[in-house]
Scaffold this active site. Structure first.
Site, short mmCIF file in Angstrom:
data_model
loop_
_atom_site.label_atom_id
_atom_site.label_comp_id
_atom_site.label_asym_id
_atom_site.label_seq_id
_atom_site.Cartn_x
_atom_site.Cartn_y
_atom_site.Cartn_z
N GLU A 163 24.00 26.46 46.73
CA GLU A 163 23.07 27.29 45.95
C GLU A 163 22.37 28.32 46.82
O GLU A 163 22.13 29.44 46.40
CB GLU A 163 22.03 26.41 45.23
CG GLU A 163 22.61 25.58 44.10
CD GLU A 163 23.24 26.42 42.97
OE1 GLU A 163 22.89 27.60 42.83
OE2 GLU A 163 24.11 25.88 42.26
N CYS A 179 28.62 37.18 29.35
CA CYS A 179 27.45 37.98 29.01
C CYS A 179 27.14 38.91 30.21
O CYS A 179 26.12 38.78 30.88
CB CYS A 179 26.27 37.06 28.69
SG CYS A 179 24.94 37.93 27.86
N CYS A 202 30.99 39.88 23.80
CA CYS A 202 30.46 39.03 22.72
C CYS A 202 31.56 38.37 21.89
O CYS A 202 31.37 37.26 21.40
CB CYS A 202 29.54 39.85 21.81
SG CYS A 202 28.16 40.57 22.74
N CYS A 221 32.28 35.01 23.26
CA CYS A 221 31.11 34.20 23.60
C CYS A 221 30.97 32.97 22.69
O CYS A 221 30.98 33.11 21.47
CB CYS A 221 29.86 35.08 23.48
SG CYS A 221 28.36 34.17 23.85
N CYS A 251 23.03 34.20 18.81
CA CYS A 251 22.47 35.29 19.62
C CYS A 251 21.88 36.39 18.73
O CYS A 251 22.60 37.06 17.98
CB CYS A 251 23.59 35.86 20.50
SG CYS A 251 23.05 37.24 21.48
FE1 SF4 Z 1 25.59 37.69 25.56
FE2 SF4 Z 1 24.80 37.31 23.05
FE3 SF4 Z 1 26.98 38.70 23.54
FE4 SF4 Z 1 26.96 36.07 23.97
S1 SF4 Z 1 26.76 37.12 22.03
S2 SF4 Z 1 27.82 37.66 25.32
S3 SF4 Z 1 24.88 35.78 24.68
S4 SF4 Z 1 24.91 39.26 24.12
#
Ligand code: SF4
Length: 357
Positions: free
Chosen positions: A41, A194, A201, A204, A210
């Site tokens: 880390e 992201c 998105c 995602c 979101c």
């Molecule tokens: Fe980021 Fe929201 Fe897009 Fe997912 S949906 S990549 S969390 S902006």
């Protein structure tokens, strides 16, 4: 909590499922001892994963535990760190290893209040150690987590209260069974999906939760901070002895590069050949020869960039008493001295240049 309706345990499950199906095979994920989590880390702070992998493997081979690390000298530790940058991290690791031996017989504490008092361990590292190695529900908050959370909650501002709100929310949804997996999942989502400029998105796993995605705000959140990168220019008169066997370097005693070795430099203003030559006459010798210039290199710091203009000189009679911390070092011994990576690069340029001298 006004923002929390979209963020819930269902989202946590989706995130963890995505993480375990897609996580990268990284060396520190095969070894979740507190020691390995701590070292990885710290290495990963401000440094991209692909650069850390080889350093981490080399480090674990040489310093597999706190006891072996604590016996090492600072010079060796800094040399192992050479090229990773932000060298105070390496110095703090060594100081911390000494304290771990003195206070805890070489073990790493499993309590936040004890961890946070150790050199170089802040909230982020303490939470990573506690969640990944000790399976305690401490959420980590790095730039990736911050960005993902702000987008999910559609928070534009960088206000400190909002930072606290994000932290409180993460505490509520962190998996109690797998807090380390949760933290790694959010970080990995920030690193691979992201993304800062172009969030992906459609790939995602939590797009359904979101708010930015729903409102099409993902490109505007978080608001960009206006960071001004300053620059400066430095002349480097690189001095080698007439027999081409040694080079003049000095050890930085203060600042972020403390403990590293460099070439003495002077600010690049005005007529620079004259200024370098006056500098050599004043500090080294008045019997020297100018050879040529090397490639200009740039040293990047967090808030500024330093352009380095190296010129080679050989010194026939290095007669003057050197300043404290300056030293003539034989070329064959340079490997034992830690240099910032841009200076190591200049050293390679010097050696290349000398082949034709
Ligand atoms: Fe980021 Fe929201 Fe897009 Fe997912 S949906 S990549 S969390 S902006």
């Amino acid at each position: 909590m006004k923002y929390s309706s979209n963020v819930n345990k269902e989202m946590t499950v989706k995130l963890l499922d995505w993480f375990y199906a897609n996580k990268r095979d990284l060396p520190w994920r095969h070894d979740v001892r507190p020691y390995s989590v701590w070292i990885s880390e710290i290495m990963l702070q401000q440094t991209v994963i692909r650069s850390v992998i080889s350093y981490y493997k080399k480090w674990m081979k040489r310093f597999p535990d706190v006891h072996i690390l604590a016996k090492a000298g600072e010079k060796e530790v800094l040399t192992m760190w050479e090229g990773l940058g932000y060298y105070s991290r390496a110095r703090n690791i060594l100081k911390c290893a000494h304290q771990l031996i003195g206070l805890y017989k070489g073990t790493i504490p499993d309590e936040y209040d004890k961890l946070i008092r150790l050199p170089g361990i802040g909230d982020y590292t303490a939470s990573a150690i506690l969640s990944i190695a000790y399976k305690k529900p401490y959420p980590v908050m790095d730039a990736n987590v911050n960005r993902v959370a702000r987008r999910i909650l559609a928070l534009k501002s960088w206000d400190l209260f909002i930072k606290k709100e994000v932290a409180d929310l993460l505490k509520k949804i962190i998996s109690s069974k797998d807090p380390g997996g949760f933290n790694e999942a959010v970080m990995e989502l920030g690193q691979r999906v992201c993304l800062v400029d172009t969030p992906l998105c459609s790939q995602c796993p939590v797009s359904g939760h979101c708010v930015s995605y729903k409102k099409n705000l993902q490109d505007r959140i978080p608001e960009k901070k206006n960071l001004q990168i300053k620059s400066r220019e430095t002349l480097l008169p690189i001095l080698i002895t007439e027999n081409r066997k040694s080079i003049l370097v000095f050890e930085k005693k203060r600042g972020v590069l403390q403990g590293l070795w460099m070439f003495p430099g002077i600010s690049r203003t005005g007529g620079y050949a004259e200024r370098m030559e006056q500098f050599i006459e004043k500090n080294i010798s008045d019997d020297f020869e100018k050879h040529g210039k090397l490639t200009v290199r740039t040293h990047h710091y967090t808030r500024f960039a330093e352009k380095l203009f190296p010129f080679i000189y050989s010194v026939r009679k290095p007669g003057k008493k050197l300043k404290e911390d300056w030293m003539w070092i034989p070329f064959r011994e340079l490997e034992k001295y830690p240099f910032p990576s841009v200076y190591r690069r200049i050293l390679q340029d010097v050696e290349e240049y000398m082949k034709n001298l």
